[in-house]
Motif scaffolding. Structure first.
Motif, PDB file in Angstrom:
ATOM      1  N   LEU A 219       0.830  -1.201   0.000  1.00 51.07           N
ATOM      2  CA  LEU A 219       0.000   0.000   0.000  1.00 51.07           C
ATOM      3  C   LEU A 219       0.867   1.254   0.000  1.00 51.07           C
ATOM      4  N   PHE A 220       1.920   1.263   0.816  1.00 48.08           N
ATOM      5  CA  PHE A 220       2.851   2.387   0.873  1.00 48.08           C
ATOM      6  C   PHE A 220       3.502   2.614  -0.492  1.00 48.08           C
ATOM      7  N   ALA A 221       3.925   1.510  -1.140  1.00 45.03           N
ATOM      8  CA  ALA A 221       4.609   1.622  -2.432  1.00 45.03           C
ATOM      9  C   ALA A 221       3.675   2.180  -3.505  1.00 45.03           C
ATOM     10  N   VAL A 222       2.433   1.699  -3.537  1.00 46.64           N
ATOM     11  CA  VAL A 222       1.480   2.168  -4.558  1.00 46.64           C
ATOM     12  C   VAL A 222       1.173   3.657  -4.369  1.00 46.64           C
ATOM     13  N   MET A 223       0.917   4.075  -3.118  1.00 44.77           N
ATOM     14  CA  MET A 223       0.630   5.485  -2.845  1.00 44.77           C
ATOM     15  C   MET A 223       1.840   6.375  -3.136  1.00 44.77           C
ATOM     16  N   LEU A 224       3.031   5.864  -2.815  1.00 48.58           N
ATOM     17  CA  LEU A 224       4.254   6.629  -3.061  1.00 48.58           C
ATOM     18  C   LEU A 224       4.483   6.824  -4.557  1.00 48.58           C
ATOM     19  N   LEU A 225       4.281   5.774  -5.324  1.00 52.11           N
ATOM     20  CA  LEU A 225       4.450   5.882  -6.778  1.00 52.11           C
ATOM     21  C   LEU A 225       3.412   6.826  -7.386  1.00 52.11           C
ATOM     22  N   THR A 386       2.298  26.721  -7.154  1.00 50.36           N
ATOM     23  CA  THR A 386       2.944  26.064  -8.269  1.00 50.36           C
ATOM     24  C   THR A 386       3.591  24.773  -7.779  1.00 50.36           C
ATOM     25  N   SER A 387       3.783  23.847  -8.704  1.00 47.70           N
ATOM     26  CA  SER A 387       4.303  22.545  -8.331  1.00 47.70           C
ATOM     27  C   SER A 387       5.725  22.677  -7.811  1.00 47.70           C
ATOM     28  N   GLU A 388       6.040  21.940  -6.758  1.00 49.87           N
ATOM     29  CA  GLU A 388       7.374  21.915  -6.198  1.00 49.87           C
ATOM     30  C   GLU A 388       7.592  20.550  -5.577  1.00 49.87           C
ATOM     31  N   ALA A 389       8.843  20.294  -5.158  1.00 49.68           N
ATOM     32  CA  ALA A 389       9.182  18.990  -4.590  1.00 49.68           C
ATOM     33  C   ALA A 389       8.369  18.727  -3.334  1.00 49.68           C
ATOM     34  N   LEU A 390       7.869  17.490  -3.227  1.00 54.72           N
ATOM     35  CA  LEU A 390       7.086  17.126  -2.055  1.00 54.72           C
ATOM     36  C   LEU A 390       7.998  16.998  -0.843  1.00 54.72           C
ATOM     37  N   GLN A 391       7.609  17.632   0.253  1.00 58.45           N
ATOM     38  CA  GLN A 391       8.359  17.589   1.503  1.00 58.45           C
ATOM     39  C   GLN A 391       7.854  16.440   2.383  1.00 58.45           C
ATOM     40  N   PRO A 392       8.646  16.053   3.402  1.00 59.44           N
ATOM     41  CA  PRO A 392       8.207  14.953   4.274  1.00 59.44           C
ATOM     42  C   PRO A 392       6.852  15.184   4.928  1.00 59.44           C
ATOM     43  N   HIS A 393       6.541  16.446   5.268  1.00 64.65           N
ATOM     44  CA  HIS A 393       5.256  16.687   5.921  1.00 64.65           C
ATOM     45  C   HIS A 393       4.079  16.461   4.973  1.00 64.65           C
ATOM     46  N   HIS A 394       4.323  16.527   3.659  1.00 60.68           N
ATOM     47  CA  HIS A 394       3.258  16.225   2.709  1.00 60.68           C
ATOM     48  C   HIS A 394       2.880  14.740   2.743  1.00 60.68           C
ATOM     49  N   LEU A 395       3.852  13.880   3.078  1.00 60.66           N
ATOM     50  CA  LEU A 395       3.626  12.428   3.108  1.00 60.66           C
ATOM     51  C   LEU A 395       3.614  11.892   4.537  1.00 60.66           C
ATOM     52  N   ARG A 396       3.334  12.784   5.488  1.00 55.19           N
ATOM     53  CA  ARG A 396       3.369  12.384   6.896  1.00 55.19           C
ATOM     54  C   ARG A 396       2.419  11.217   7.181  1.00 55.19           C
ATOM     55  N   GLY A 397       1.203  11.285   6.656  1.00 60.56           N
ATOM     56  CA  GLY A 397       0.213  10.234   6.896  1.00 60.56           C
ATOM     57  C   GLY A 397       0.659   8.895   6.347  1.00 60.56           C
ATOM     58  N   LEU A 398       1.319   8.919   5.182  1.00 54.89           N
ATOM     59  CA  LEU A 398       1.786   7.675   4.564  1.00 54.89           C
ATOM     60  C   LEU A 398       2.881   7.020   5.405  1.00 54.89           C
ATOM     61  N   PHE A 399       3.814   7.818   5.905  1.00 55.33           N
ATOM     62  CA  PHE A 399       4.886   7.285   6.744  1.00 55.33           C
ATOM     63  C   PHE A 399       4.338   6.766   8.075  1.00 55.33           C
ATOM     64  N   LEU A 400       3.357   7.470   8.636  1.00 54.82           N
ATOM     65  CA  LEU A 400       2.761   7.008   9.893  1.00 54.82           C
ATOM     66  C   LEU A 400       2.036   5.681   9.715  1.00 54.82           C
ATOM     67  N   LEU A 401       1.322   5.547   8.588  1.00 57.69           N
ATOM     68  CA  LEU A 401       0.627   4.284   8.298  1.00 57.69           C
ATOM     69  C   LEU A 401       1.614   3.135   8.196  1.00 57.69           C
ATOM     70  N   LEU A 402       2.729   3.372   7.500  1.00 57.86           N
ATOM     71  CA  LEU A 402       3.741   2.316   7.362  1.00 57.86           C
ATOM     72  C   LEU A 402       4.342   1.956   8.722  1.00 57.86           C
ATOM     73  N   GLY A 403       4.686   2.962   9.505  1.00 57.40           N
ATOM     74  CA  GLY A 403       5.270   2.698  10.821  1.00 57.40           C
ATOM     75  C   GLY A 403       4.337   1.916  11.717  1.00 57.40           C
ATOM     76  N   LEU A 404       3.054   2.272  11.697  1.00 57.80           N
ATOM     77  CA  LEU A 404       2.071   1.559  12.507  1.00 57.80           C
ATOM     78  C   LEU A 404       1.933   0.113  12.041  1.00 57.80           C
ATOM     79  N   GLY A 405       1.894  -0.104  10.726  1.00 51.75           N
ATOM     80  CA  GLY A 405       1.771  -1.459  10.183  1.00 51.75           C
ATOM     81  C   GLY A 405       2.957  -2.324  10.531  1.00 51.75           C
ATOM     82  N   LEU A 406       4.176  -1.758  10.463  1.00 52.32           N
ATOM     83  CA  LEU A 406       5.372  -2.530  10.810  1.00 52.32           C
ATOM     84  C   LEU A 406       5.365  -2.918  12.292  1.00 52.32           C
TER      85      LEU A 406
END
Length: 461
Positions: A219-225, A386-406
């Motif tokens: 799930l993390f990989a699909v959302m990240l891609l 305007t579009s710019e590089a995604l920062q870690p806080h933009h993907l905070r929920g995704l990282f939290l989901l992965l950490g909880l699952g692990l």
């Protein structure tokens, strides 16, 4: 000798007039331009307001400020009439003009100007995206450096968790003494790498804990891609007309970005009268496209909107860049010039004002005023979508989901092992702790490793 005596008497007379209490109140004209003159309620403030205040303290004169009626610095029309602040000085409507007024030869013919209180030159500002170069590593641009570091850490932690779950869970490795361990550390990383390419790499986990970790990582990989390709596509579209501009020659050699300066100002006259072929092309382009702006505020607004470079005096552009973080000023500065105070021809004020300005410069007061009003304070940095590089806080929920699952996956594996240890302890009438310790030693100690080696030797034989 006689001439020098007359000059001394004249200076003394001017000084005495300035310090006389019944001297008339000077009328000073200025123009609104941040940070030289700004409105604060019904009052004016800014660099020029502080400057004239310091000069009045030194020379002891009173003054009254008013804004120029037509909001112009001053230029001469075809009939020889002057507008703006210079026009008010010539017509006697003001005694002094205090603003970011450029000292030029044409103005010096019609008014007297003091020694400069600030040095500057001509530069241009534009949106940072237009000034940046195409990166060799543009494939990495959808994510920031911090985000890539976070992804790498997530990758390593997930591989380690897959390995631990494969070792701990009895369902994955039932008999460490006789069975070969499927999920080695190398295979664990190979397995999660396959998920990043949306391709499975068997064998797959059999235990509930392993399947949970595997599902969370997929799930993390699909959302990240999805985030990566979405932002990458947005960047490709935003940079479809990308041009790297760093100098006036770059500006003149392209037709994608419009550029302009204040109409009928000293900057426009410089390009108009220049014999440099590059500067002549810039002037001809501005004339052909009529890309002039009525004032500096309009030029700044158009530069913020993108696809426009505003040409102006560098010291004013520096303040704009300090306040609007999405803008950048060109490193190249041409046509060095200076700002001065204007007075009527033959005015007795000019000599004393010049001396006072030099004293303020030598004492560091002008530097202090510059630092005071040119302090960096970016505004509207978050307003640009305007579009710019995604920062870690933009993907905070995704990282939290992965950490909880692990965490849940490893905990489930431990519970599976604990349940087996309790069953074995009950059957063998041993303590649960001793059985659990023995199981962990078999799975992570030398016993498990020797069993794997024996199985490997047998398979080779």
């Amino acid at each position: 000798m006689k001439g020098s005596t007359s000059l001394v008497l004249c200076v003394v007379a001017v000084t005495a007039w300035l310090f006389t209490s019944d001297a008339k109140e000077l009328s000073i004209t200025t123009i609104k331009q941040d940070p030289y003159t700004m409105s604060k309620g019904s009052e004016l403030e800014g660099y020029c307001i502080d400057l004239i205040s310091e000069l009045s303290k030194k020379l002891g004169f009173k003054y009254k400020l008013h804004l120029v009626k037509d909001n112009r610095y001053g230029s001469m029309d075809s009939s020889g009439n002057w507008n703006g602040m210079i026009g008010e000085i010539i017509r006697g409507e003001a005694d002094l003009a205090v603003a970011s007024l450029t000292l030029t030869a044409v103005r010096e013919q019609f008014v007297d100007m003091t020694t400069p209180f600030m040095q500057t030159g001509i530069g241009f500002i534009l949106h940072k995206d237009l000034a940046s170069e195409e990166s060799t590593f543009s494939l990495l641009s959808p994510f920031s450096t911090d985000t890539w570091v976070g992804i790498l850490i997530a990758f390593l932690l997930t591989g380690l968790c897959i390995f631990l779950v494969g070792r701990i869970s009895p369902t994955e490795w039932a008999e460490p003494d006789v069975e070969e361990h499927s999920f080695t550390l190398l295979h664990s990383f190979w397995y999660i790498t396959g998920a990043l390419t949306l391709q499975g790499a068997g064998p797959h986990p059999k235990a509930l804990s392993g399947r949970l970790v595997s599902a969370i990582w997929w799930l993390f990989a699909v959302m990240l891609l999805a985030c990566y390709f979405g932002n990458f596509n947005s960047m490709l579209h935003s940079n479809s007309k990308h041009v790297s501009i760093k100098s006036f020659e770059d500006l003149a050699n392209q037709d994608v970005i419009n550029y302009g300066t204040v109409d009928a100002g000293s900057t426009m006259l410089f390009f108009k009268n220049s014999n440099n072929p590059v500067y002549r092309r810039i002037y001809q382009n501005m004339e052909r496209k009529k890309s002039y702006v009525s004032n500096m505020e309009e030029g700044i607004r158009r530069a913020q909107e993108g696809n426009f470079a505003f040409i102006g005096e560098a010291v004013s552009l520096d303040l704009t860049v300090a306040r609007y973080c999405k803008l950048i000023r060109s490193q190249e500065v041409i046509a060095m010039r200076a700002y001065s105070i204007a007075a009527p021809l033959g005015s007795p004020l000019v000599k004393n004002l010049t001396m006072a300005i030099l004293q303020l410069s030598e004492s560091g007061e002008l530097t202090y005023l510059r630092d005071k009003w040119w302090a960096s304070s970016c505004v509207g940095a978050d307003a640009d979508h305007t579009s710019e590089a995604l920062q870690p806080h933009h993907l905070r929920g995704l990282f939290l989901l992965l950490g909880l699952g692990l965490a849940v996956g490893v905990l489930l594996a431990l519970l599976e092992l604990l349940s087996r240890a309790r069953t074995q302890a009950k059957d063998g009438k041993k303590s649960c702790c001793s059985v659990l310790t023995a199981e962990l030693n078999r799975r992570f100690g030398s016993g498990g490793e020797s069993a794997e080696q024996d199985n490997s030797d047998k398979s080779k034989a």
